[in-house]
Design an enzyme around this catalytic site. Sequence first.
Site, mmCIF file in Angstrom:
data_model
loop_
_atom_site.group_PDB
_atom_site.id
_atom_site.type_symbol
_atom_site.label_atom_id
_atom_site.label_comp_id
_atom_site.label_asym_id
_atom_site.label_seq_id
_atom_site.Cartn_x
_atom_site.Cartn_y
_atom_site.Cartn_z
ATOM 1 N N LYS A 85 -3.262 7.394 -1.298
ATOM 2 C CA LYS A 85 -2.123 6.813 -0.550
ATOM 3 C C LYS A 85 -0.880 6.859 -1.409
ATOM 4 O O LYS A 85 -0.947 6.946 -2.644
ATOM 5 C CB LYS A 85 -2.405 5.369 -0.122
ATOM 6 C CG LYS A 85 -2.693 4.363 -1.256
ATOM 7 C CD LYS A 85 -1.491 3.776 -1.952
ATOM 8 C CE LYS A 85 -1.884 2.787 -3.048
ATOM 9 N NZ LYS A 85 -0.836 2.500 -4.038
ATOM 10 N N GLY A 118 -1.295 4.900 -9.322
ATOM 11 C CA GLY A 118 -0.572 4.292 -8.193
ATOM 12 C C GLY A 118 -0.900 4.944 -6.866
ATOM 13 O O GLY A 118 -0.174 4.782 -5.884
ATOM 14 N N LEU A 119 -2.026 5.670 -6.805
ATOM 15 C CA LEU A 119 -2.402 6.401 -5.588
ATOM 16 C C LEU A 119 -3.615 5.788 -4.902
ATOM 17 O O LEU A 119 -4.123 6.339 -3.917
ATOM 18 C CB LEU A 119 -2.686 7.868 -5.928
ATOM 19 C CG LEU A 119 -1.491 8.639 -6.511
ATOM 20 C CD1 LEU A 119 -1.927 10.012 -7.003
ATOM 21 C CD2 LEU A 119 -0.382 8.781 -5.474
ATOM 22 N N GLY A 120 -4.104 4.664 -5.429
ATOM 23 C CA GLY A 120 -5.188 3.930 -4.776
ATOM 24 C C GLY A 120 -6.552 4.593 -4.886
ATOM 25 O O GLY A 120 -7.434 4.306 -4.067
ATOM 26 N N GLY A 121 -6.751 5.419 -5.887
ATOM 27 C CA GLY A 121 -8.005 6.180 -5.986
ATOM 28 C C GLY A 121 -9.255 5.314 -6.008
ATOM 29 O O GLY A 121 -10.171 5.503 -5.197
ATOM 30 N N GLY A 122 -9.298 4.332 -6.907
ATOM 31 C CA GLY A 122 -10.481 3.469 -7.014
ATOM 32 C C GLY A 122 -10.700 2.677 -5.737
ATOM 33 O O GLY A 122 -11.832 2.542 -5.252
ATOM 34 N N SER A 123 -9.614 2.165 -5.163
ATOM 35 C CA SER A 123 -9.719 1.371 -3.921
ATOM 36 C C SER A 123 -10.232 2.232 -2.777
ATOM 37 O O SER A 123 -11.037 1.787 -1.957
ATOM 38 C CB SER A 123 -8.350 0.804 -3.532
ATOM 39 O OG SER A 123 -7.890 -0.058 -4.529
ATOM 40 N N SER A 124 -9.751 3.472 -2.715
ATOM 41 C CA SER A 124 -10.193 4.363 -1.638
ATOM 42 C C SER A 124 -11.669 4.726 -1.823
ATOM 43 O O SER A 124 -12.429 4.773 -0.843
ATOM 44 C CB SER A 124 -9.325 5.628 -1.637
ATOM 45 O OG SER A 124 -9.605 6.405 -0.509
ATOM 46 N N ASP A 147 -5.853 -3.041 -2.397
ATOM 47 C CA ASP A 147 -5.583 -1.838 -1.593
ATOM 48 C C ASP A 147 -6.796 -1.374 -0.790
ATOM 49 O O ASP A 147 -6.692 -0.405 -0.033
ATOM 50 C CB ASP A 147 -5.144 -0.675 -2.500
ATOM 51 C CG ASP A 147 -3.737 -0.872 -3.043
ATOM 52 O OD1 ASP A 147 -3.002 -1.715 -2.490
ATOM 53 O OD2 ASP A 147 -3.386 -0.182 -4.007
HETATM 54 O O1 C5P Z 1 -6.348 -5.869 -6.541
HETATM 55 P P1 C5P Z 1 -6.141 -4.875 -7.631
HETATM 56 O O2 C5P Z 1 -7.361 -4.685 -8.476
HETATM 57 O O3 C5P Z 1 -5.544 -3.593 -7.181
HETATM 58 O O4 C5P Z 1 -5.048 -5.522 -8.559
HETATM 59 C C1 C5P Z 1 -4.978 -5.370 -9.955
HETATM 60 C C2 C5P Z 1 -4.144 -6.490 -10.534
HETATM 61 O O5 C5P Z 1 -2.799 -6.367 -10.044
HETATM 62 C C3 C5P Z 1 -4.585 -7.861 -10.105
HETATM 63 O O6 C5P Z 1 -5.517 -8.393 -11.016
HETATM 64 C C4 C5P Z 1 -3.308 -8.642 -10.136
HETATM 65 O O7 C5P Z 1 -3.058 -9.035 -11.467
HETATM 66 C C5 C5P Z 1 -2.242 -7.635 -9.781
HETATM 67 N N1 C5P Z 1 -1.818 -7.720 -8.360
HETATM 68 C C6 C5P Z 1 -0.965 -8.728 -7.971
HETATM 69 N N2 C5P Z 1 -0.561 -8.813 -6.656
HETATM 70 C C7 C5P Z 1 -0.984 -7.918 -5.741
HETATM 71 C C8 C5P Z 1 -1.855 -6.855 -6.121
HETATM 72 C C9 C5P Z 1 -2.251 -6.800 -7.448
HETATM 73 O O8 C5P Z 1 -0.547 -9.566 -8.794
HETATM 74 N N3 C5P Z 1 -0.585 -8.032 -4.472
#
Ligand code: C5P
Length: 293
Positions: free
Chosen positions: A21, A112-118, A150
């Site tokens: 993404k 920043g492309l959401g690879g792990g989440s995808s 994500d």
């Molecule tokens: O949820 P994800 O693993 O992508 O987020 C990584 C880190 O980014 C979280 O631990 C948090 O510190 C920060 N984050 C945030 N607010 C968001 C998404 C992520 O503070 N909306």
Amino acid sequence: MSPQTELPGKLTAQSWPAPAKLNLFLHVLGRRPDGYHELQTLFQLLDWGDELQITVNGSGEITRSCSSDVLSSTIPESEDICIRAAKLLQAYCDVSDGAHIDLIKNIPVAAGLGGGSSDAATVLIALNRLWCCGLSQQQLARIGMDLGADVPVFVHGHSAWAHGRGERLLPVTLGPRFYVLVFPPFGISTAEVFQYPGLKRDSAPLEMEKAGLQPGRNDCQAVAVELFPELADIMQDLQAWGQPHMSGTGSTIFLSFDSERPAINTASKLKCRYNVRAVGGVDRSPLLDRLSA
Ligand code: C5P
């Protein structure tokens, strides 16, 4: 490999896409009591990403292999987001079967492309089908939220306007769009950017109708540039080709195009200086198409 490949022992590996993404814009509205940040963003799904080969077995174990040496040598199996996704679903639905996940990693890590989440979303969707769990998209998105902010957009599978941590989603039609992705030779930790004291956290909420659906400001960009000043040089250099934007918390920079040919031409001119890729935007995830195939 074709979507279904016979393996020895009559096990069948199935191929599942995990698209990348872009965040066409990213505004940080404030800090939340749960430690996360309140965001507004426009998610554009892409026609390019990772691929997962998933084989269900009767062992009860969840195992993984990965084409990327970097990933398999730096992330222990127990912390791998694909394994965590599978185990969450297995426990939630009391599944006794296991699975092997072979990850063909194309999306750079911490880009920043959401690879792990995808990847995690694809595991949830695929194993929900293969283990016959019968969970709804809503339930899978809720489980996914515990894995990463994500994950829900990839579970729902539509380009979307998003609020909250990124889970309140309004599907949008962006139509045919094309991008050149420029991958700097470093990744950026999302947690580090959001923890950075100087992060701008006071953007005013926007209404979608007024804001429009075009690429725009990324509040995380200034922090990414402070952490990696070479990003500013790359963005300055790319000005000659269009208006560069950063996706998510970086490090990927993208240029937008209305048609495919200029995107391909620009990528081919930039490829001697940068690691680049021309991609298409999609309103509907290839994962949904795979589910209905
Ligand atoms: O949820 P994800 O693993 O992508 O987020 C990584 C880190 O980014 C979280 O631990 C948090 O510190 C920060 N984050 C945030 N607010 C968001 C998404 C992520 O503070 N909306």
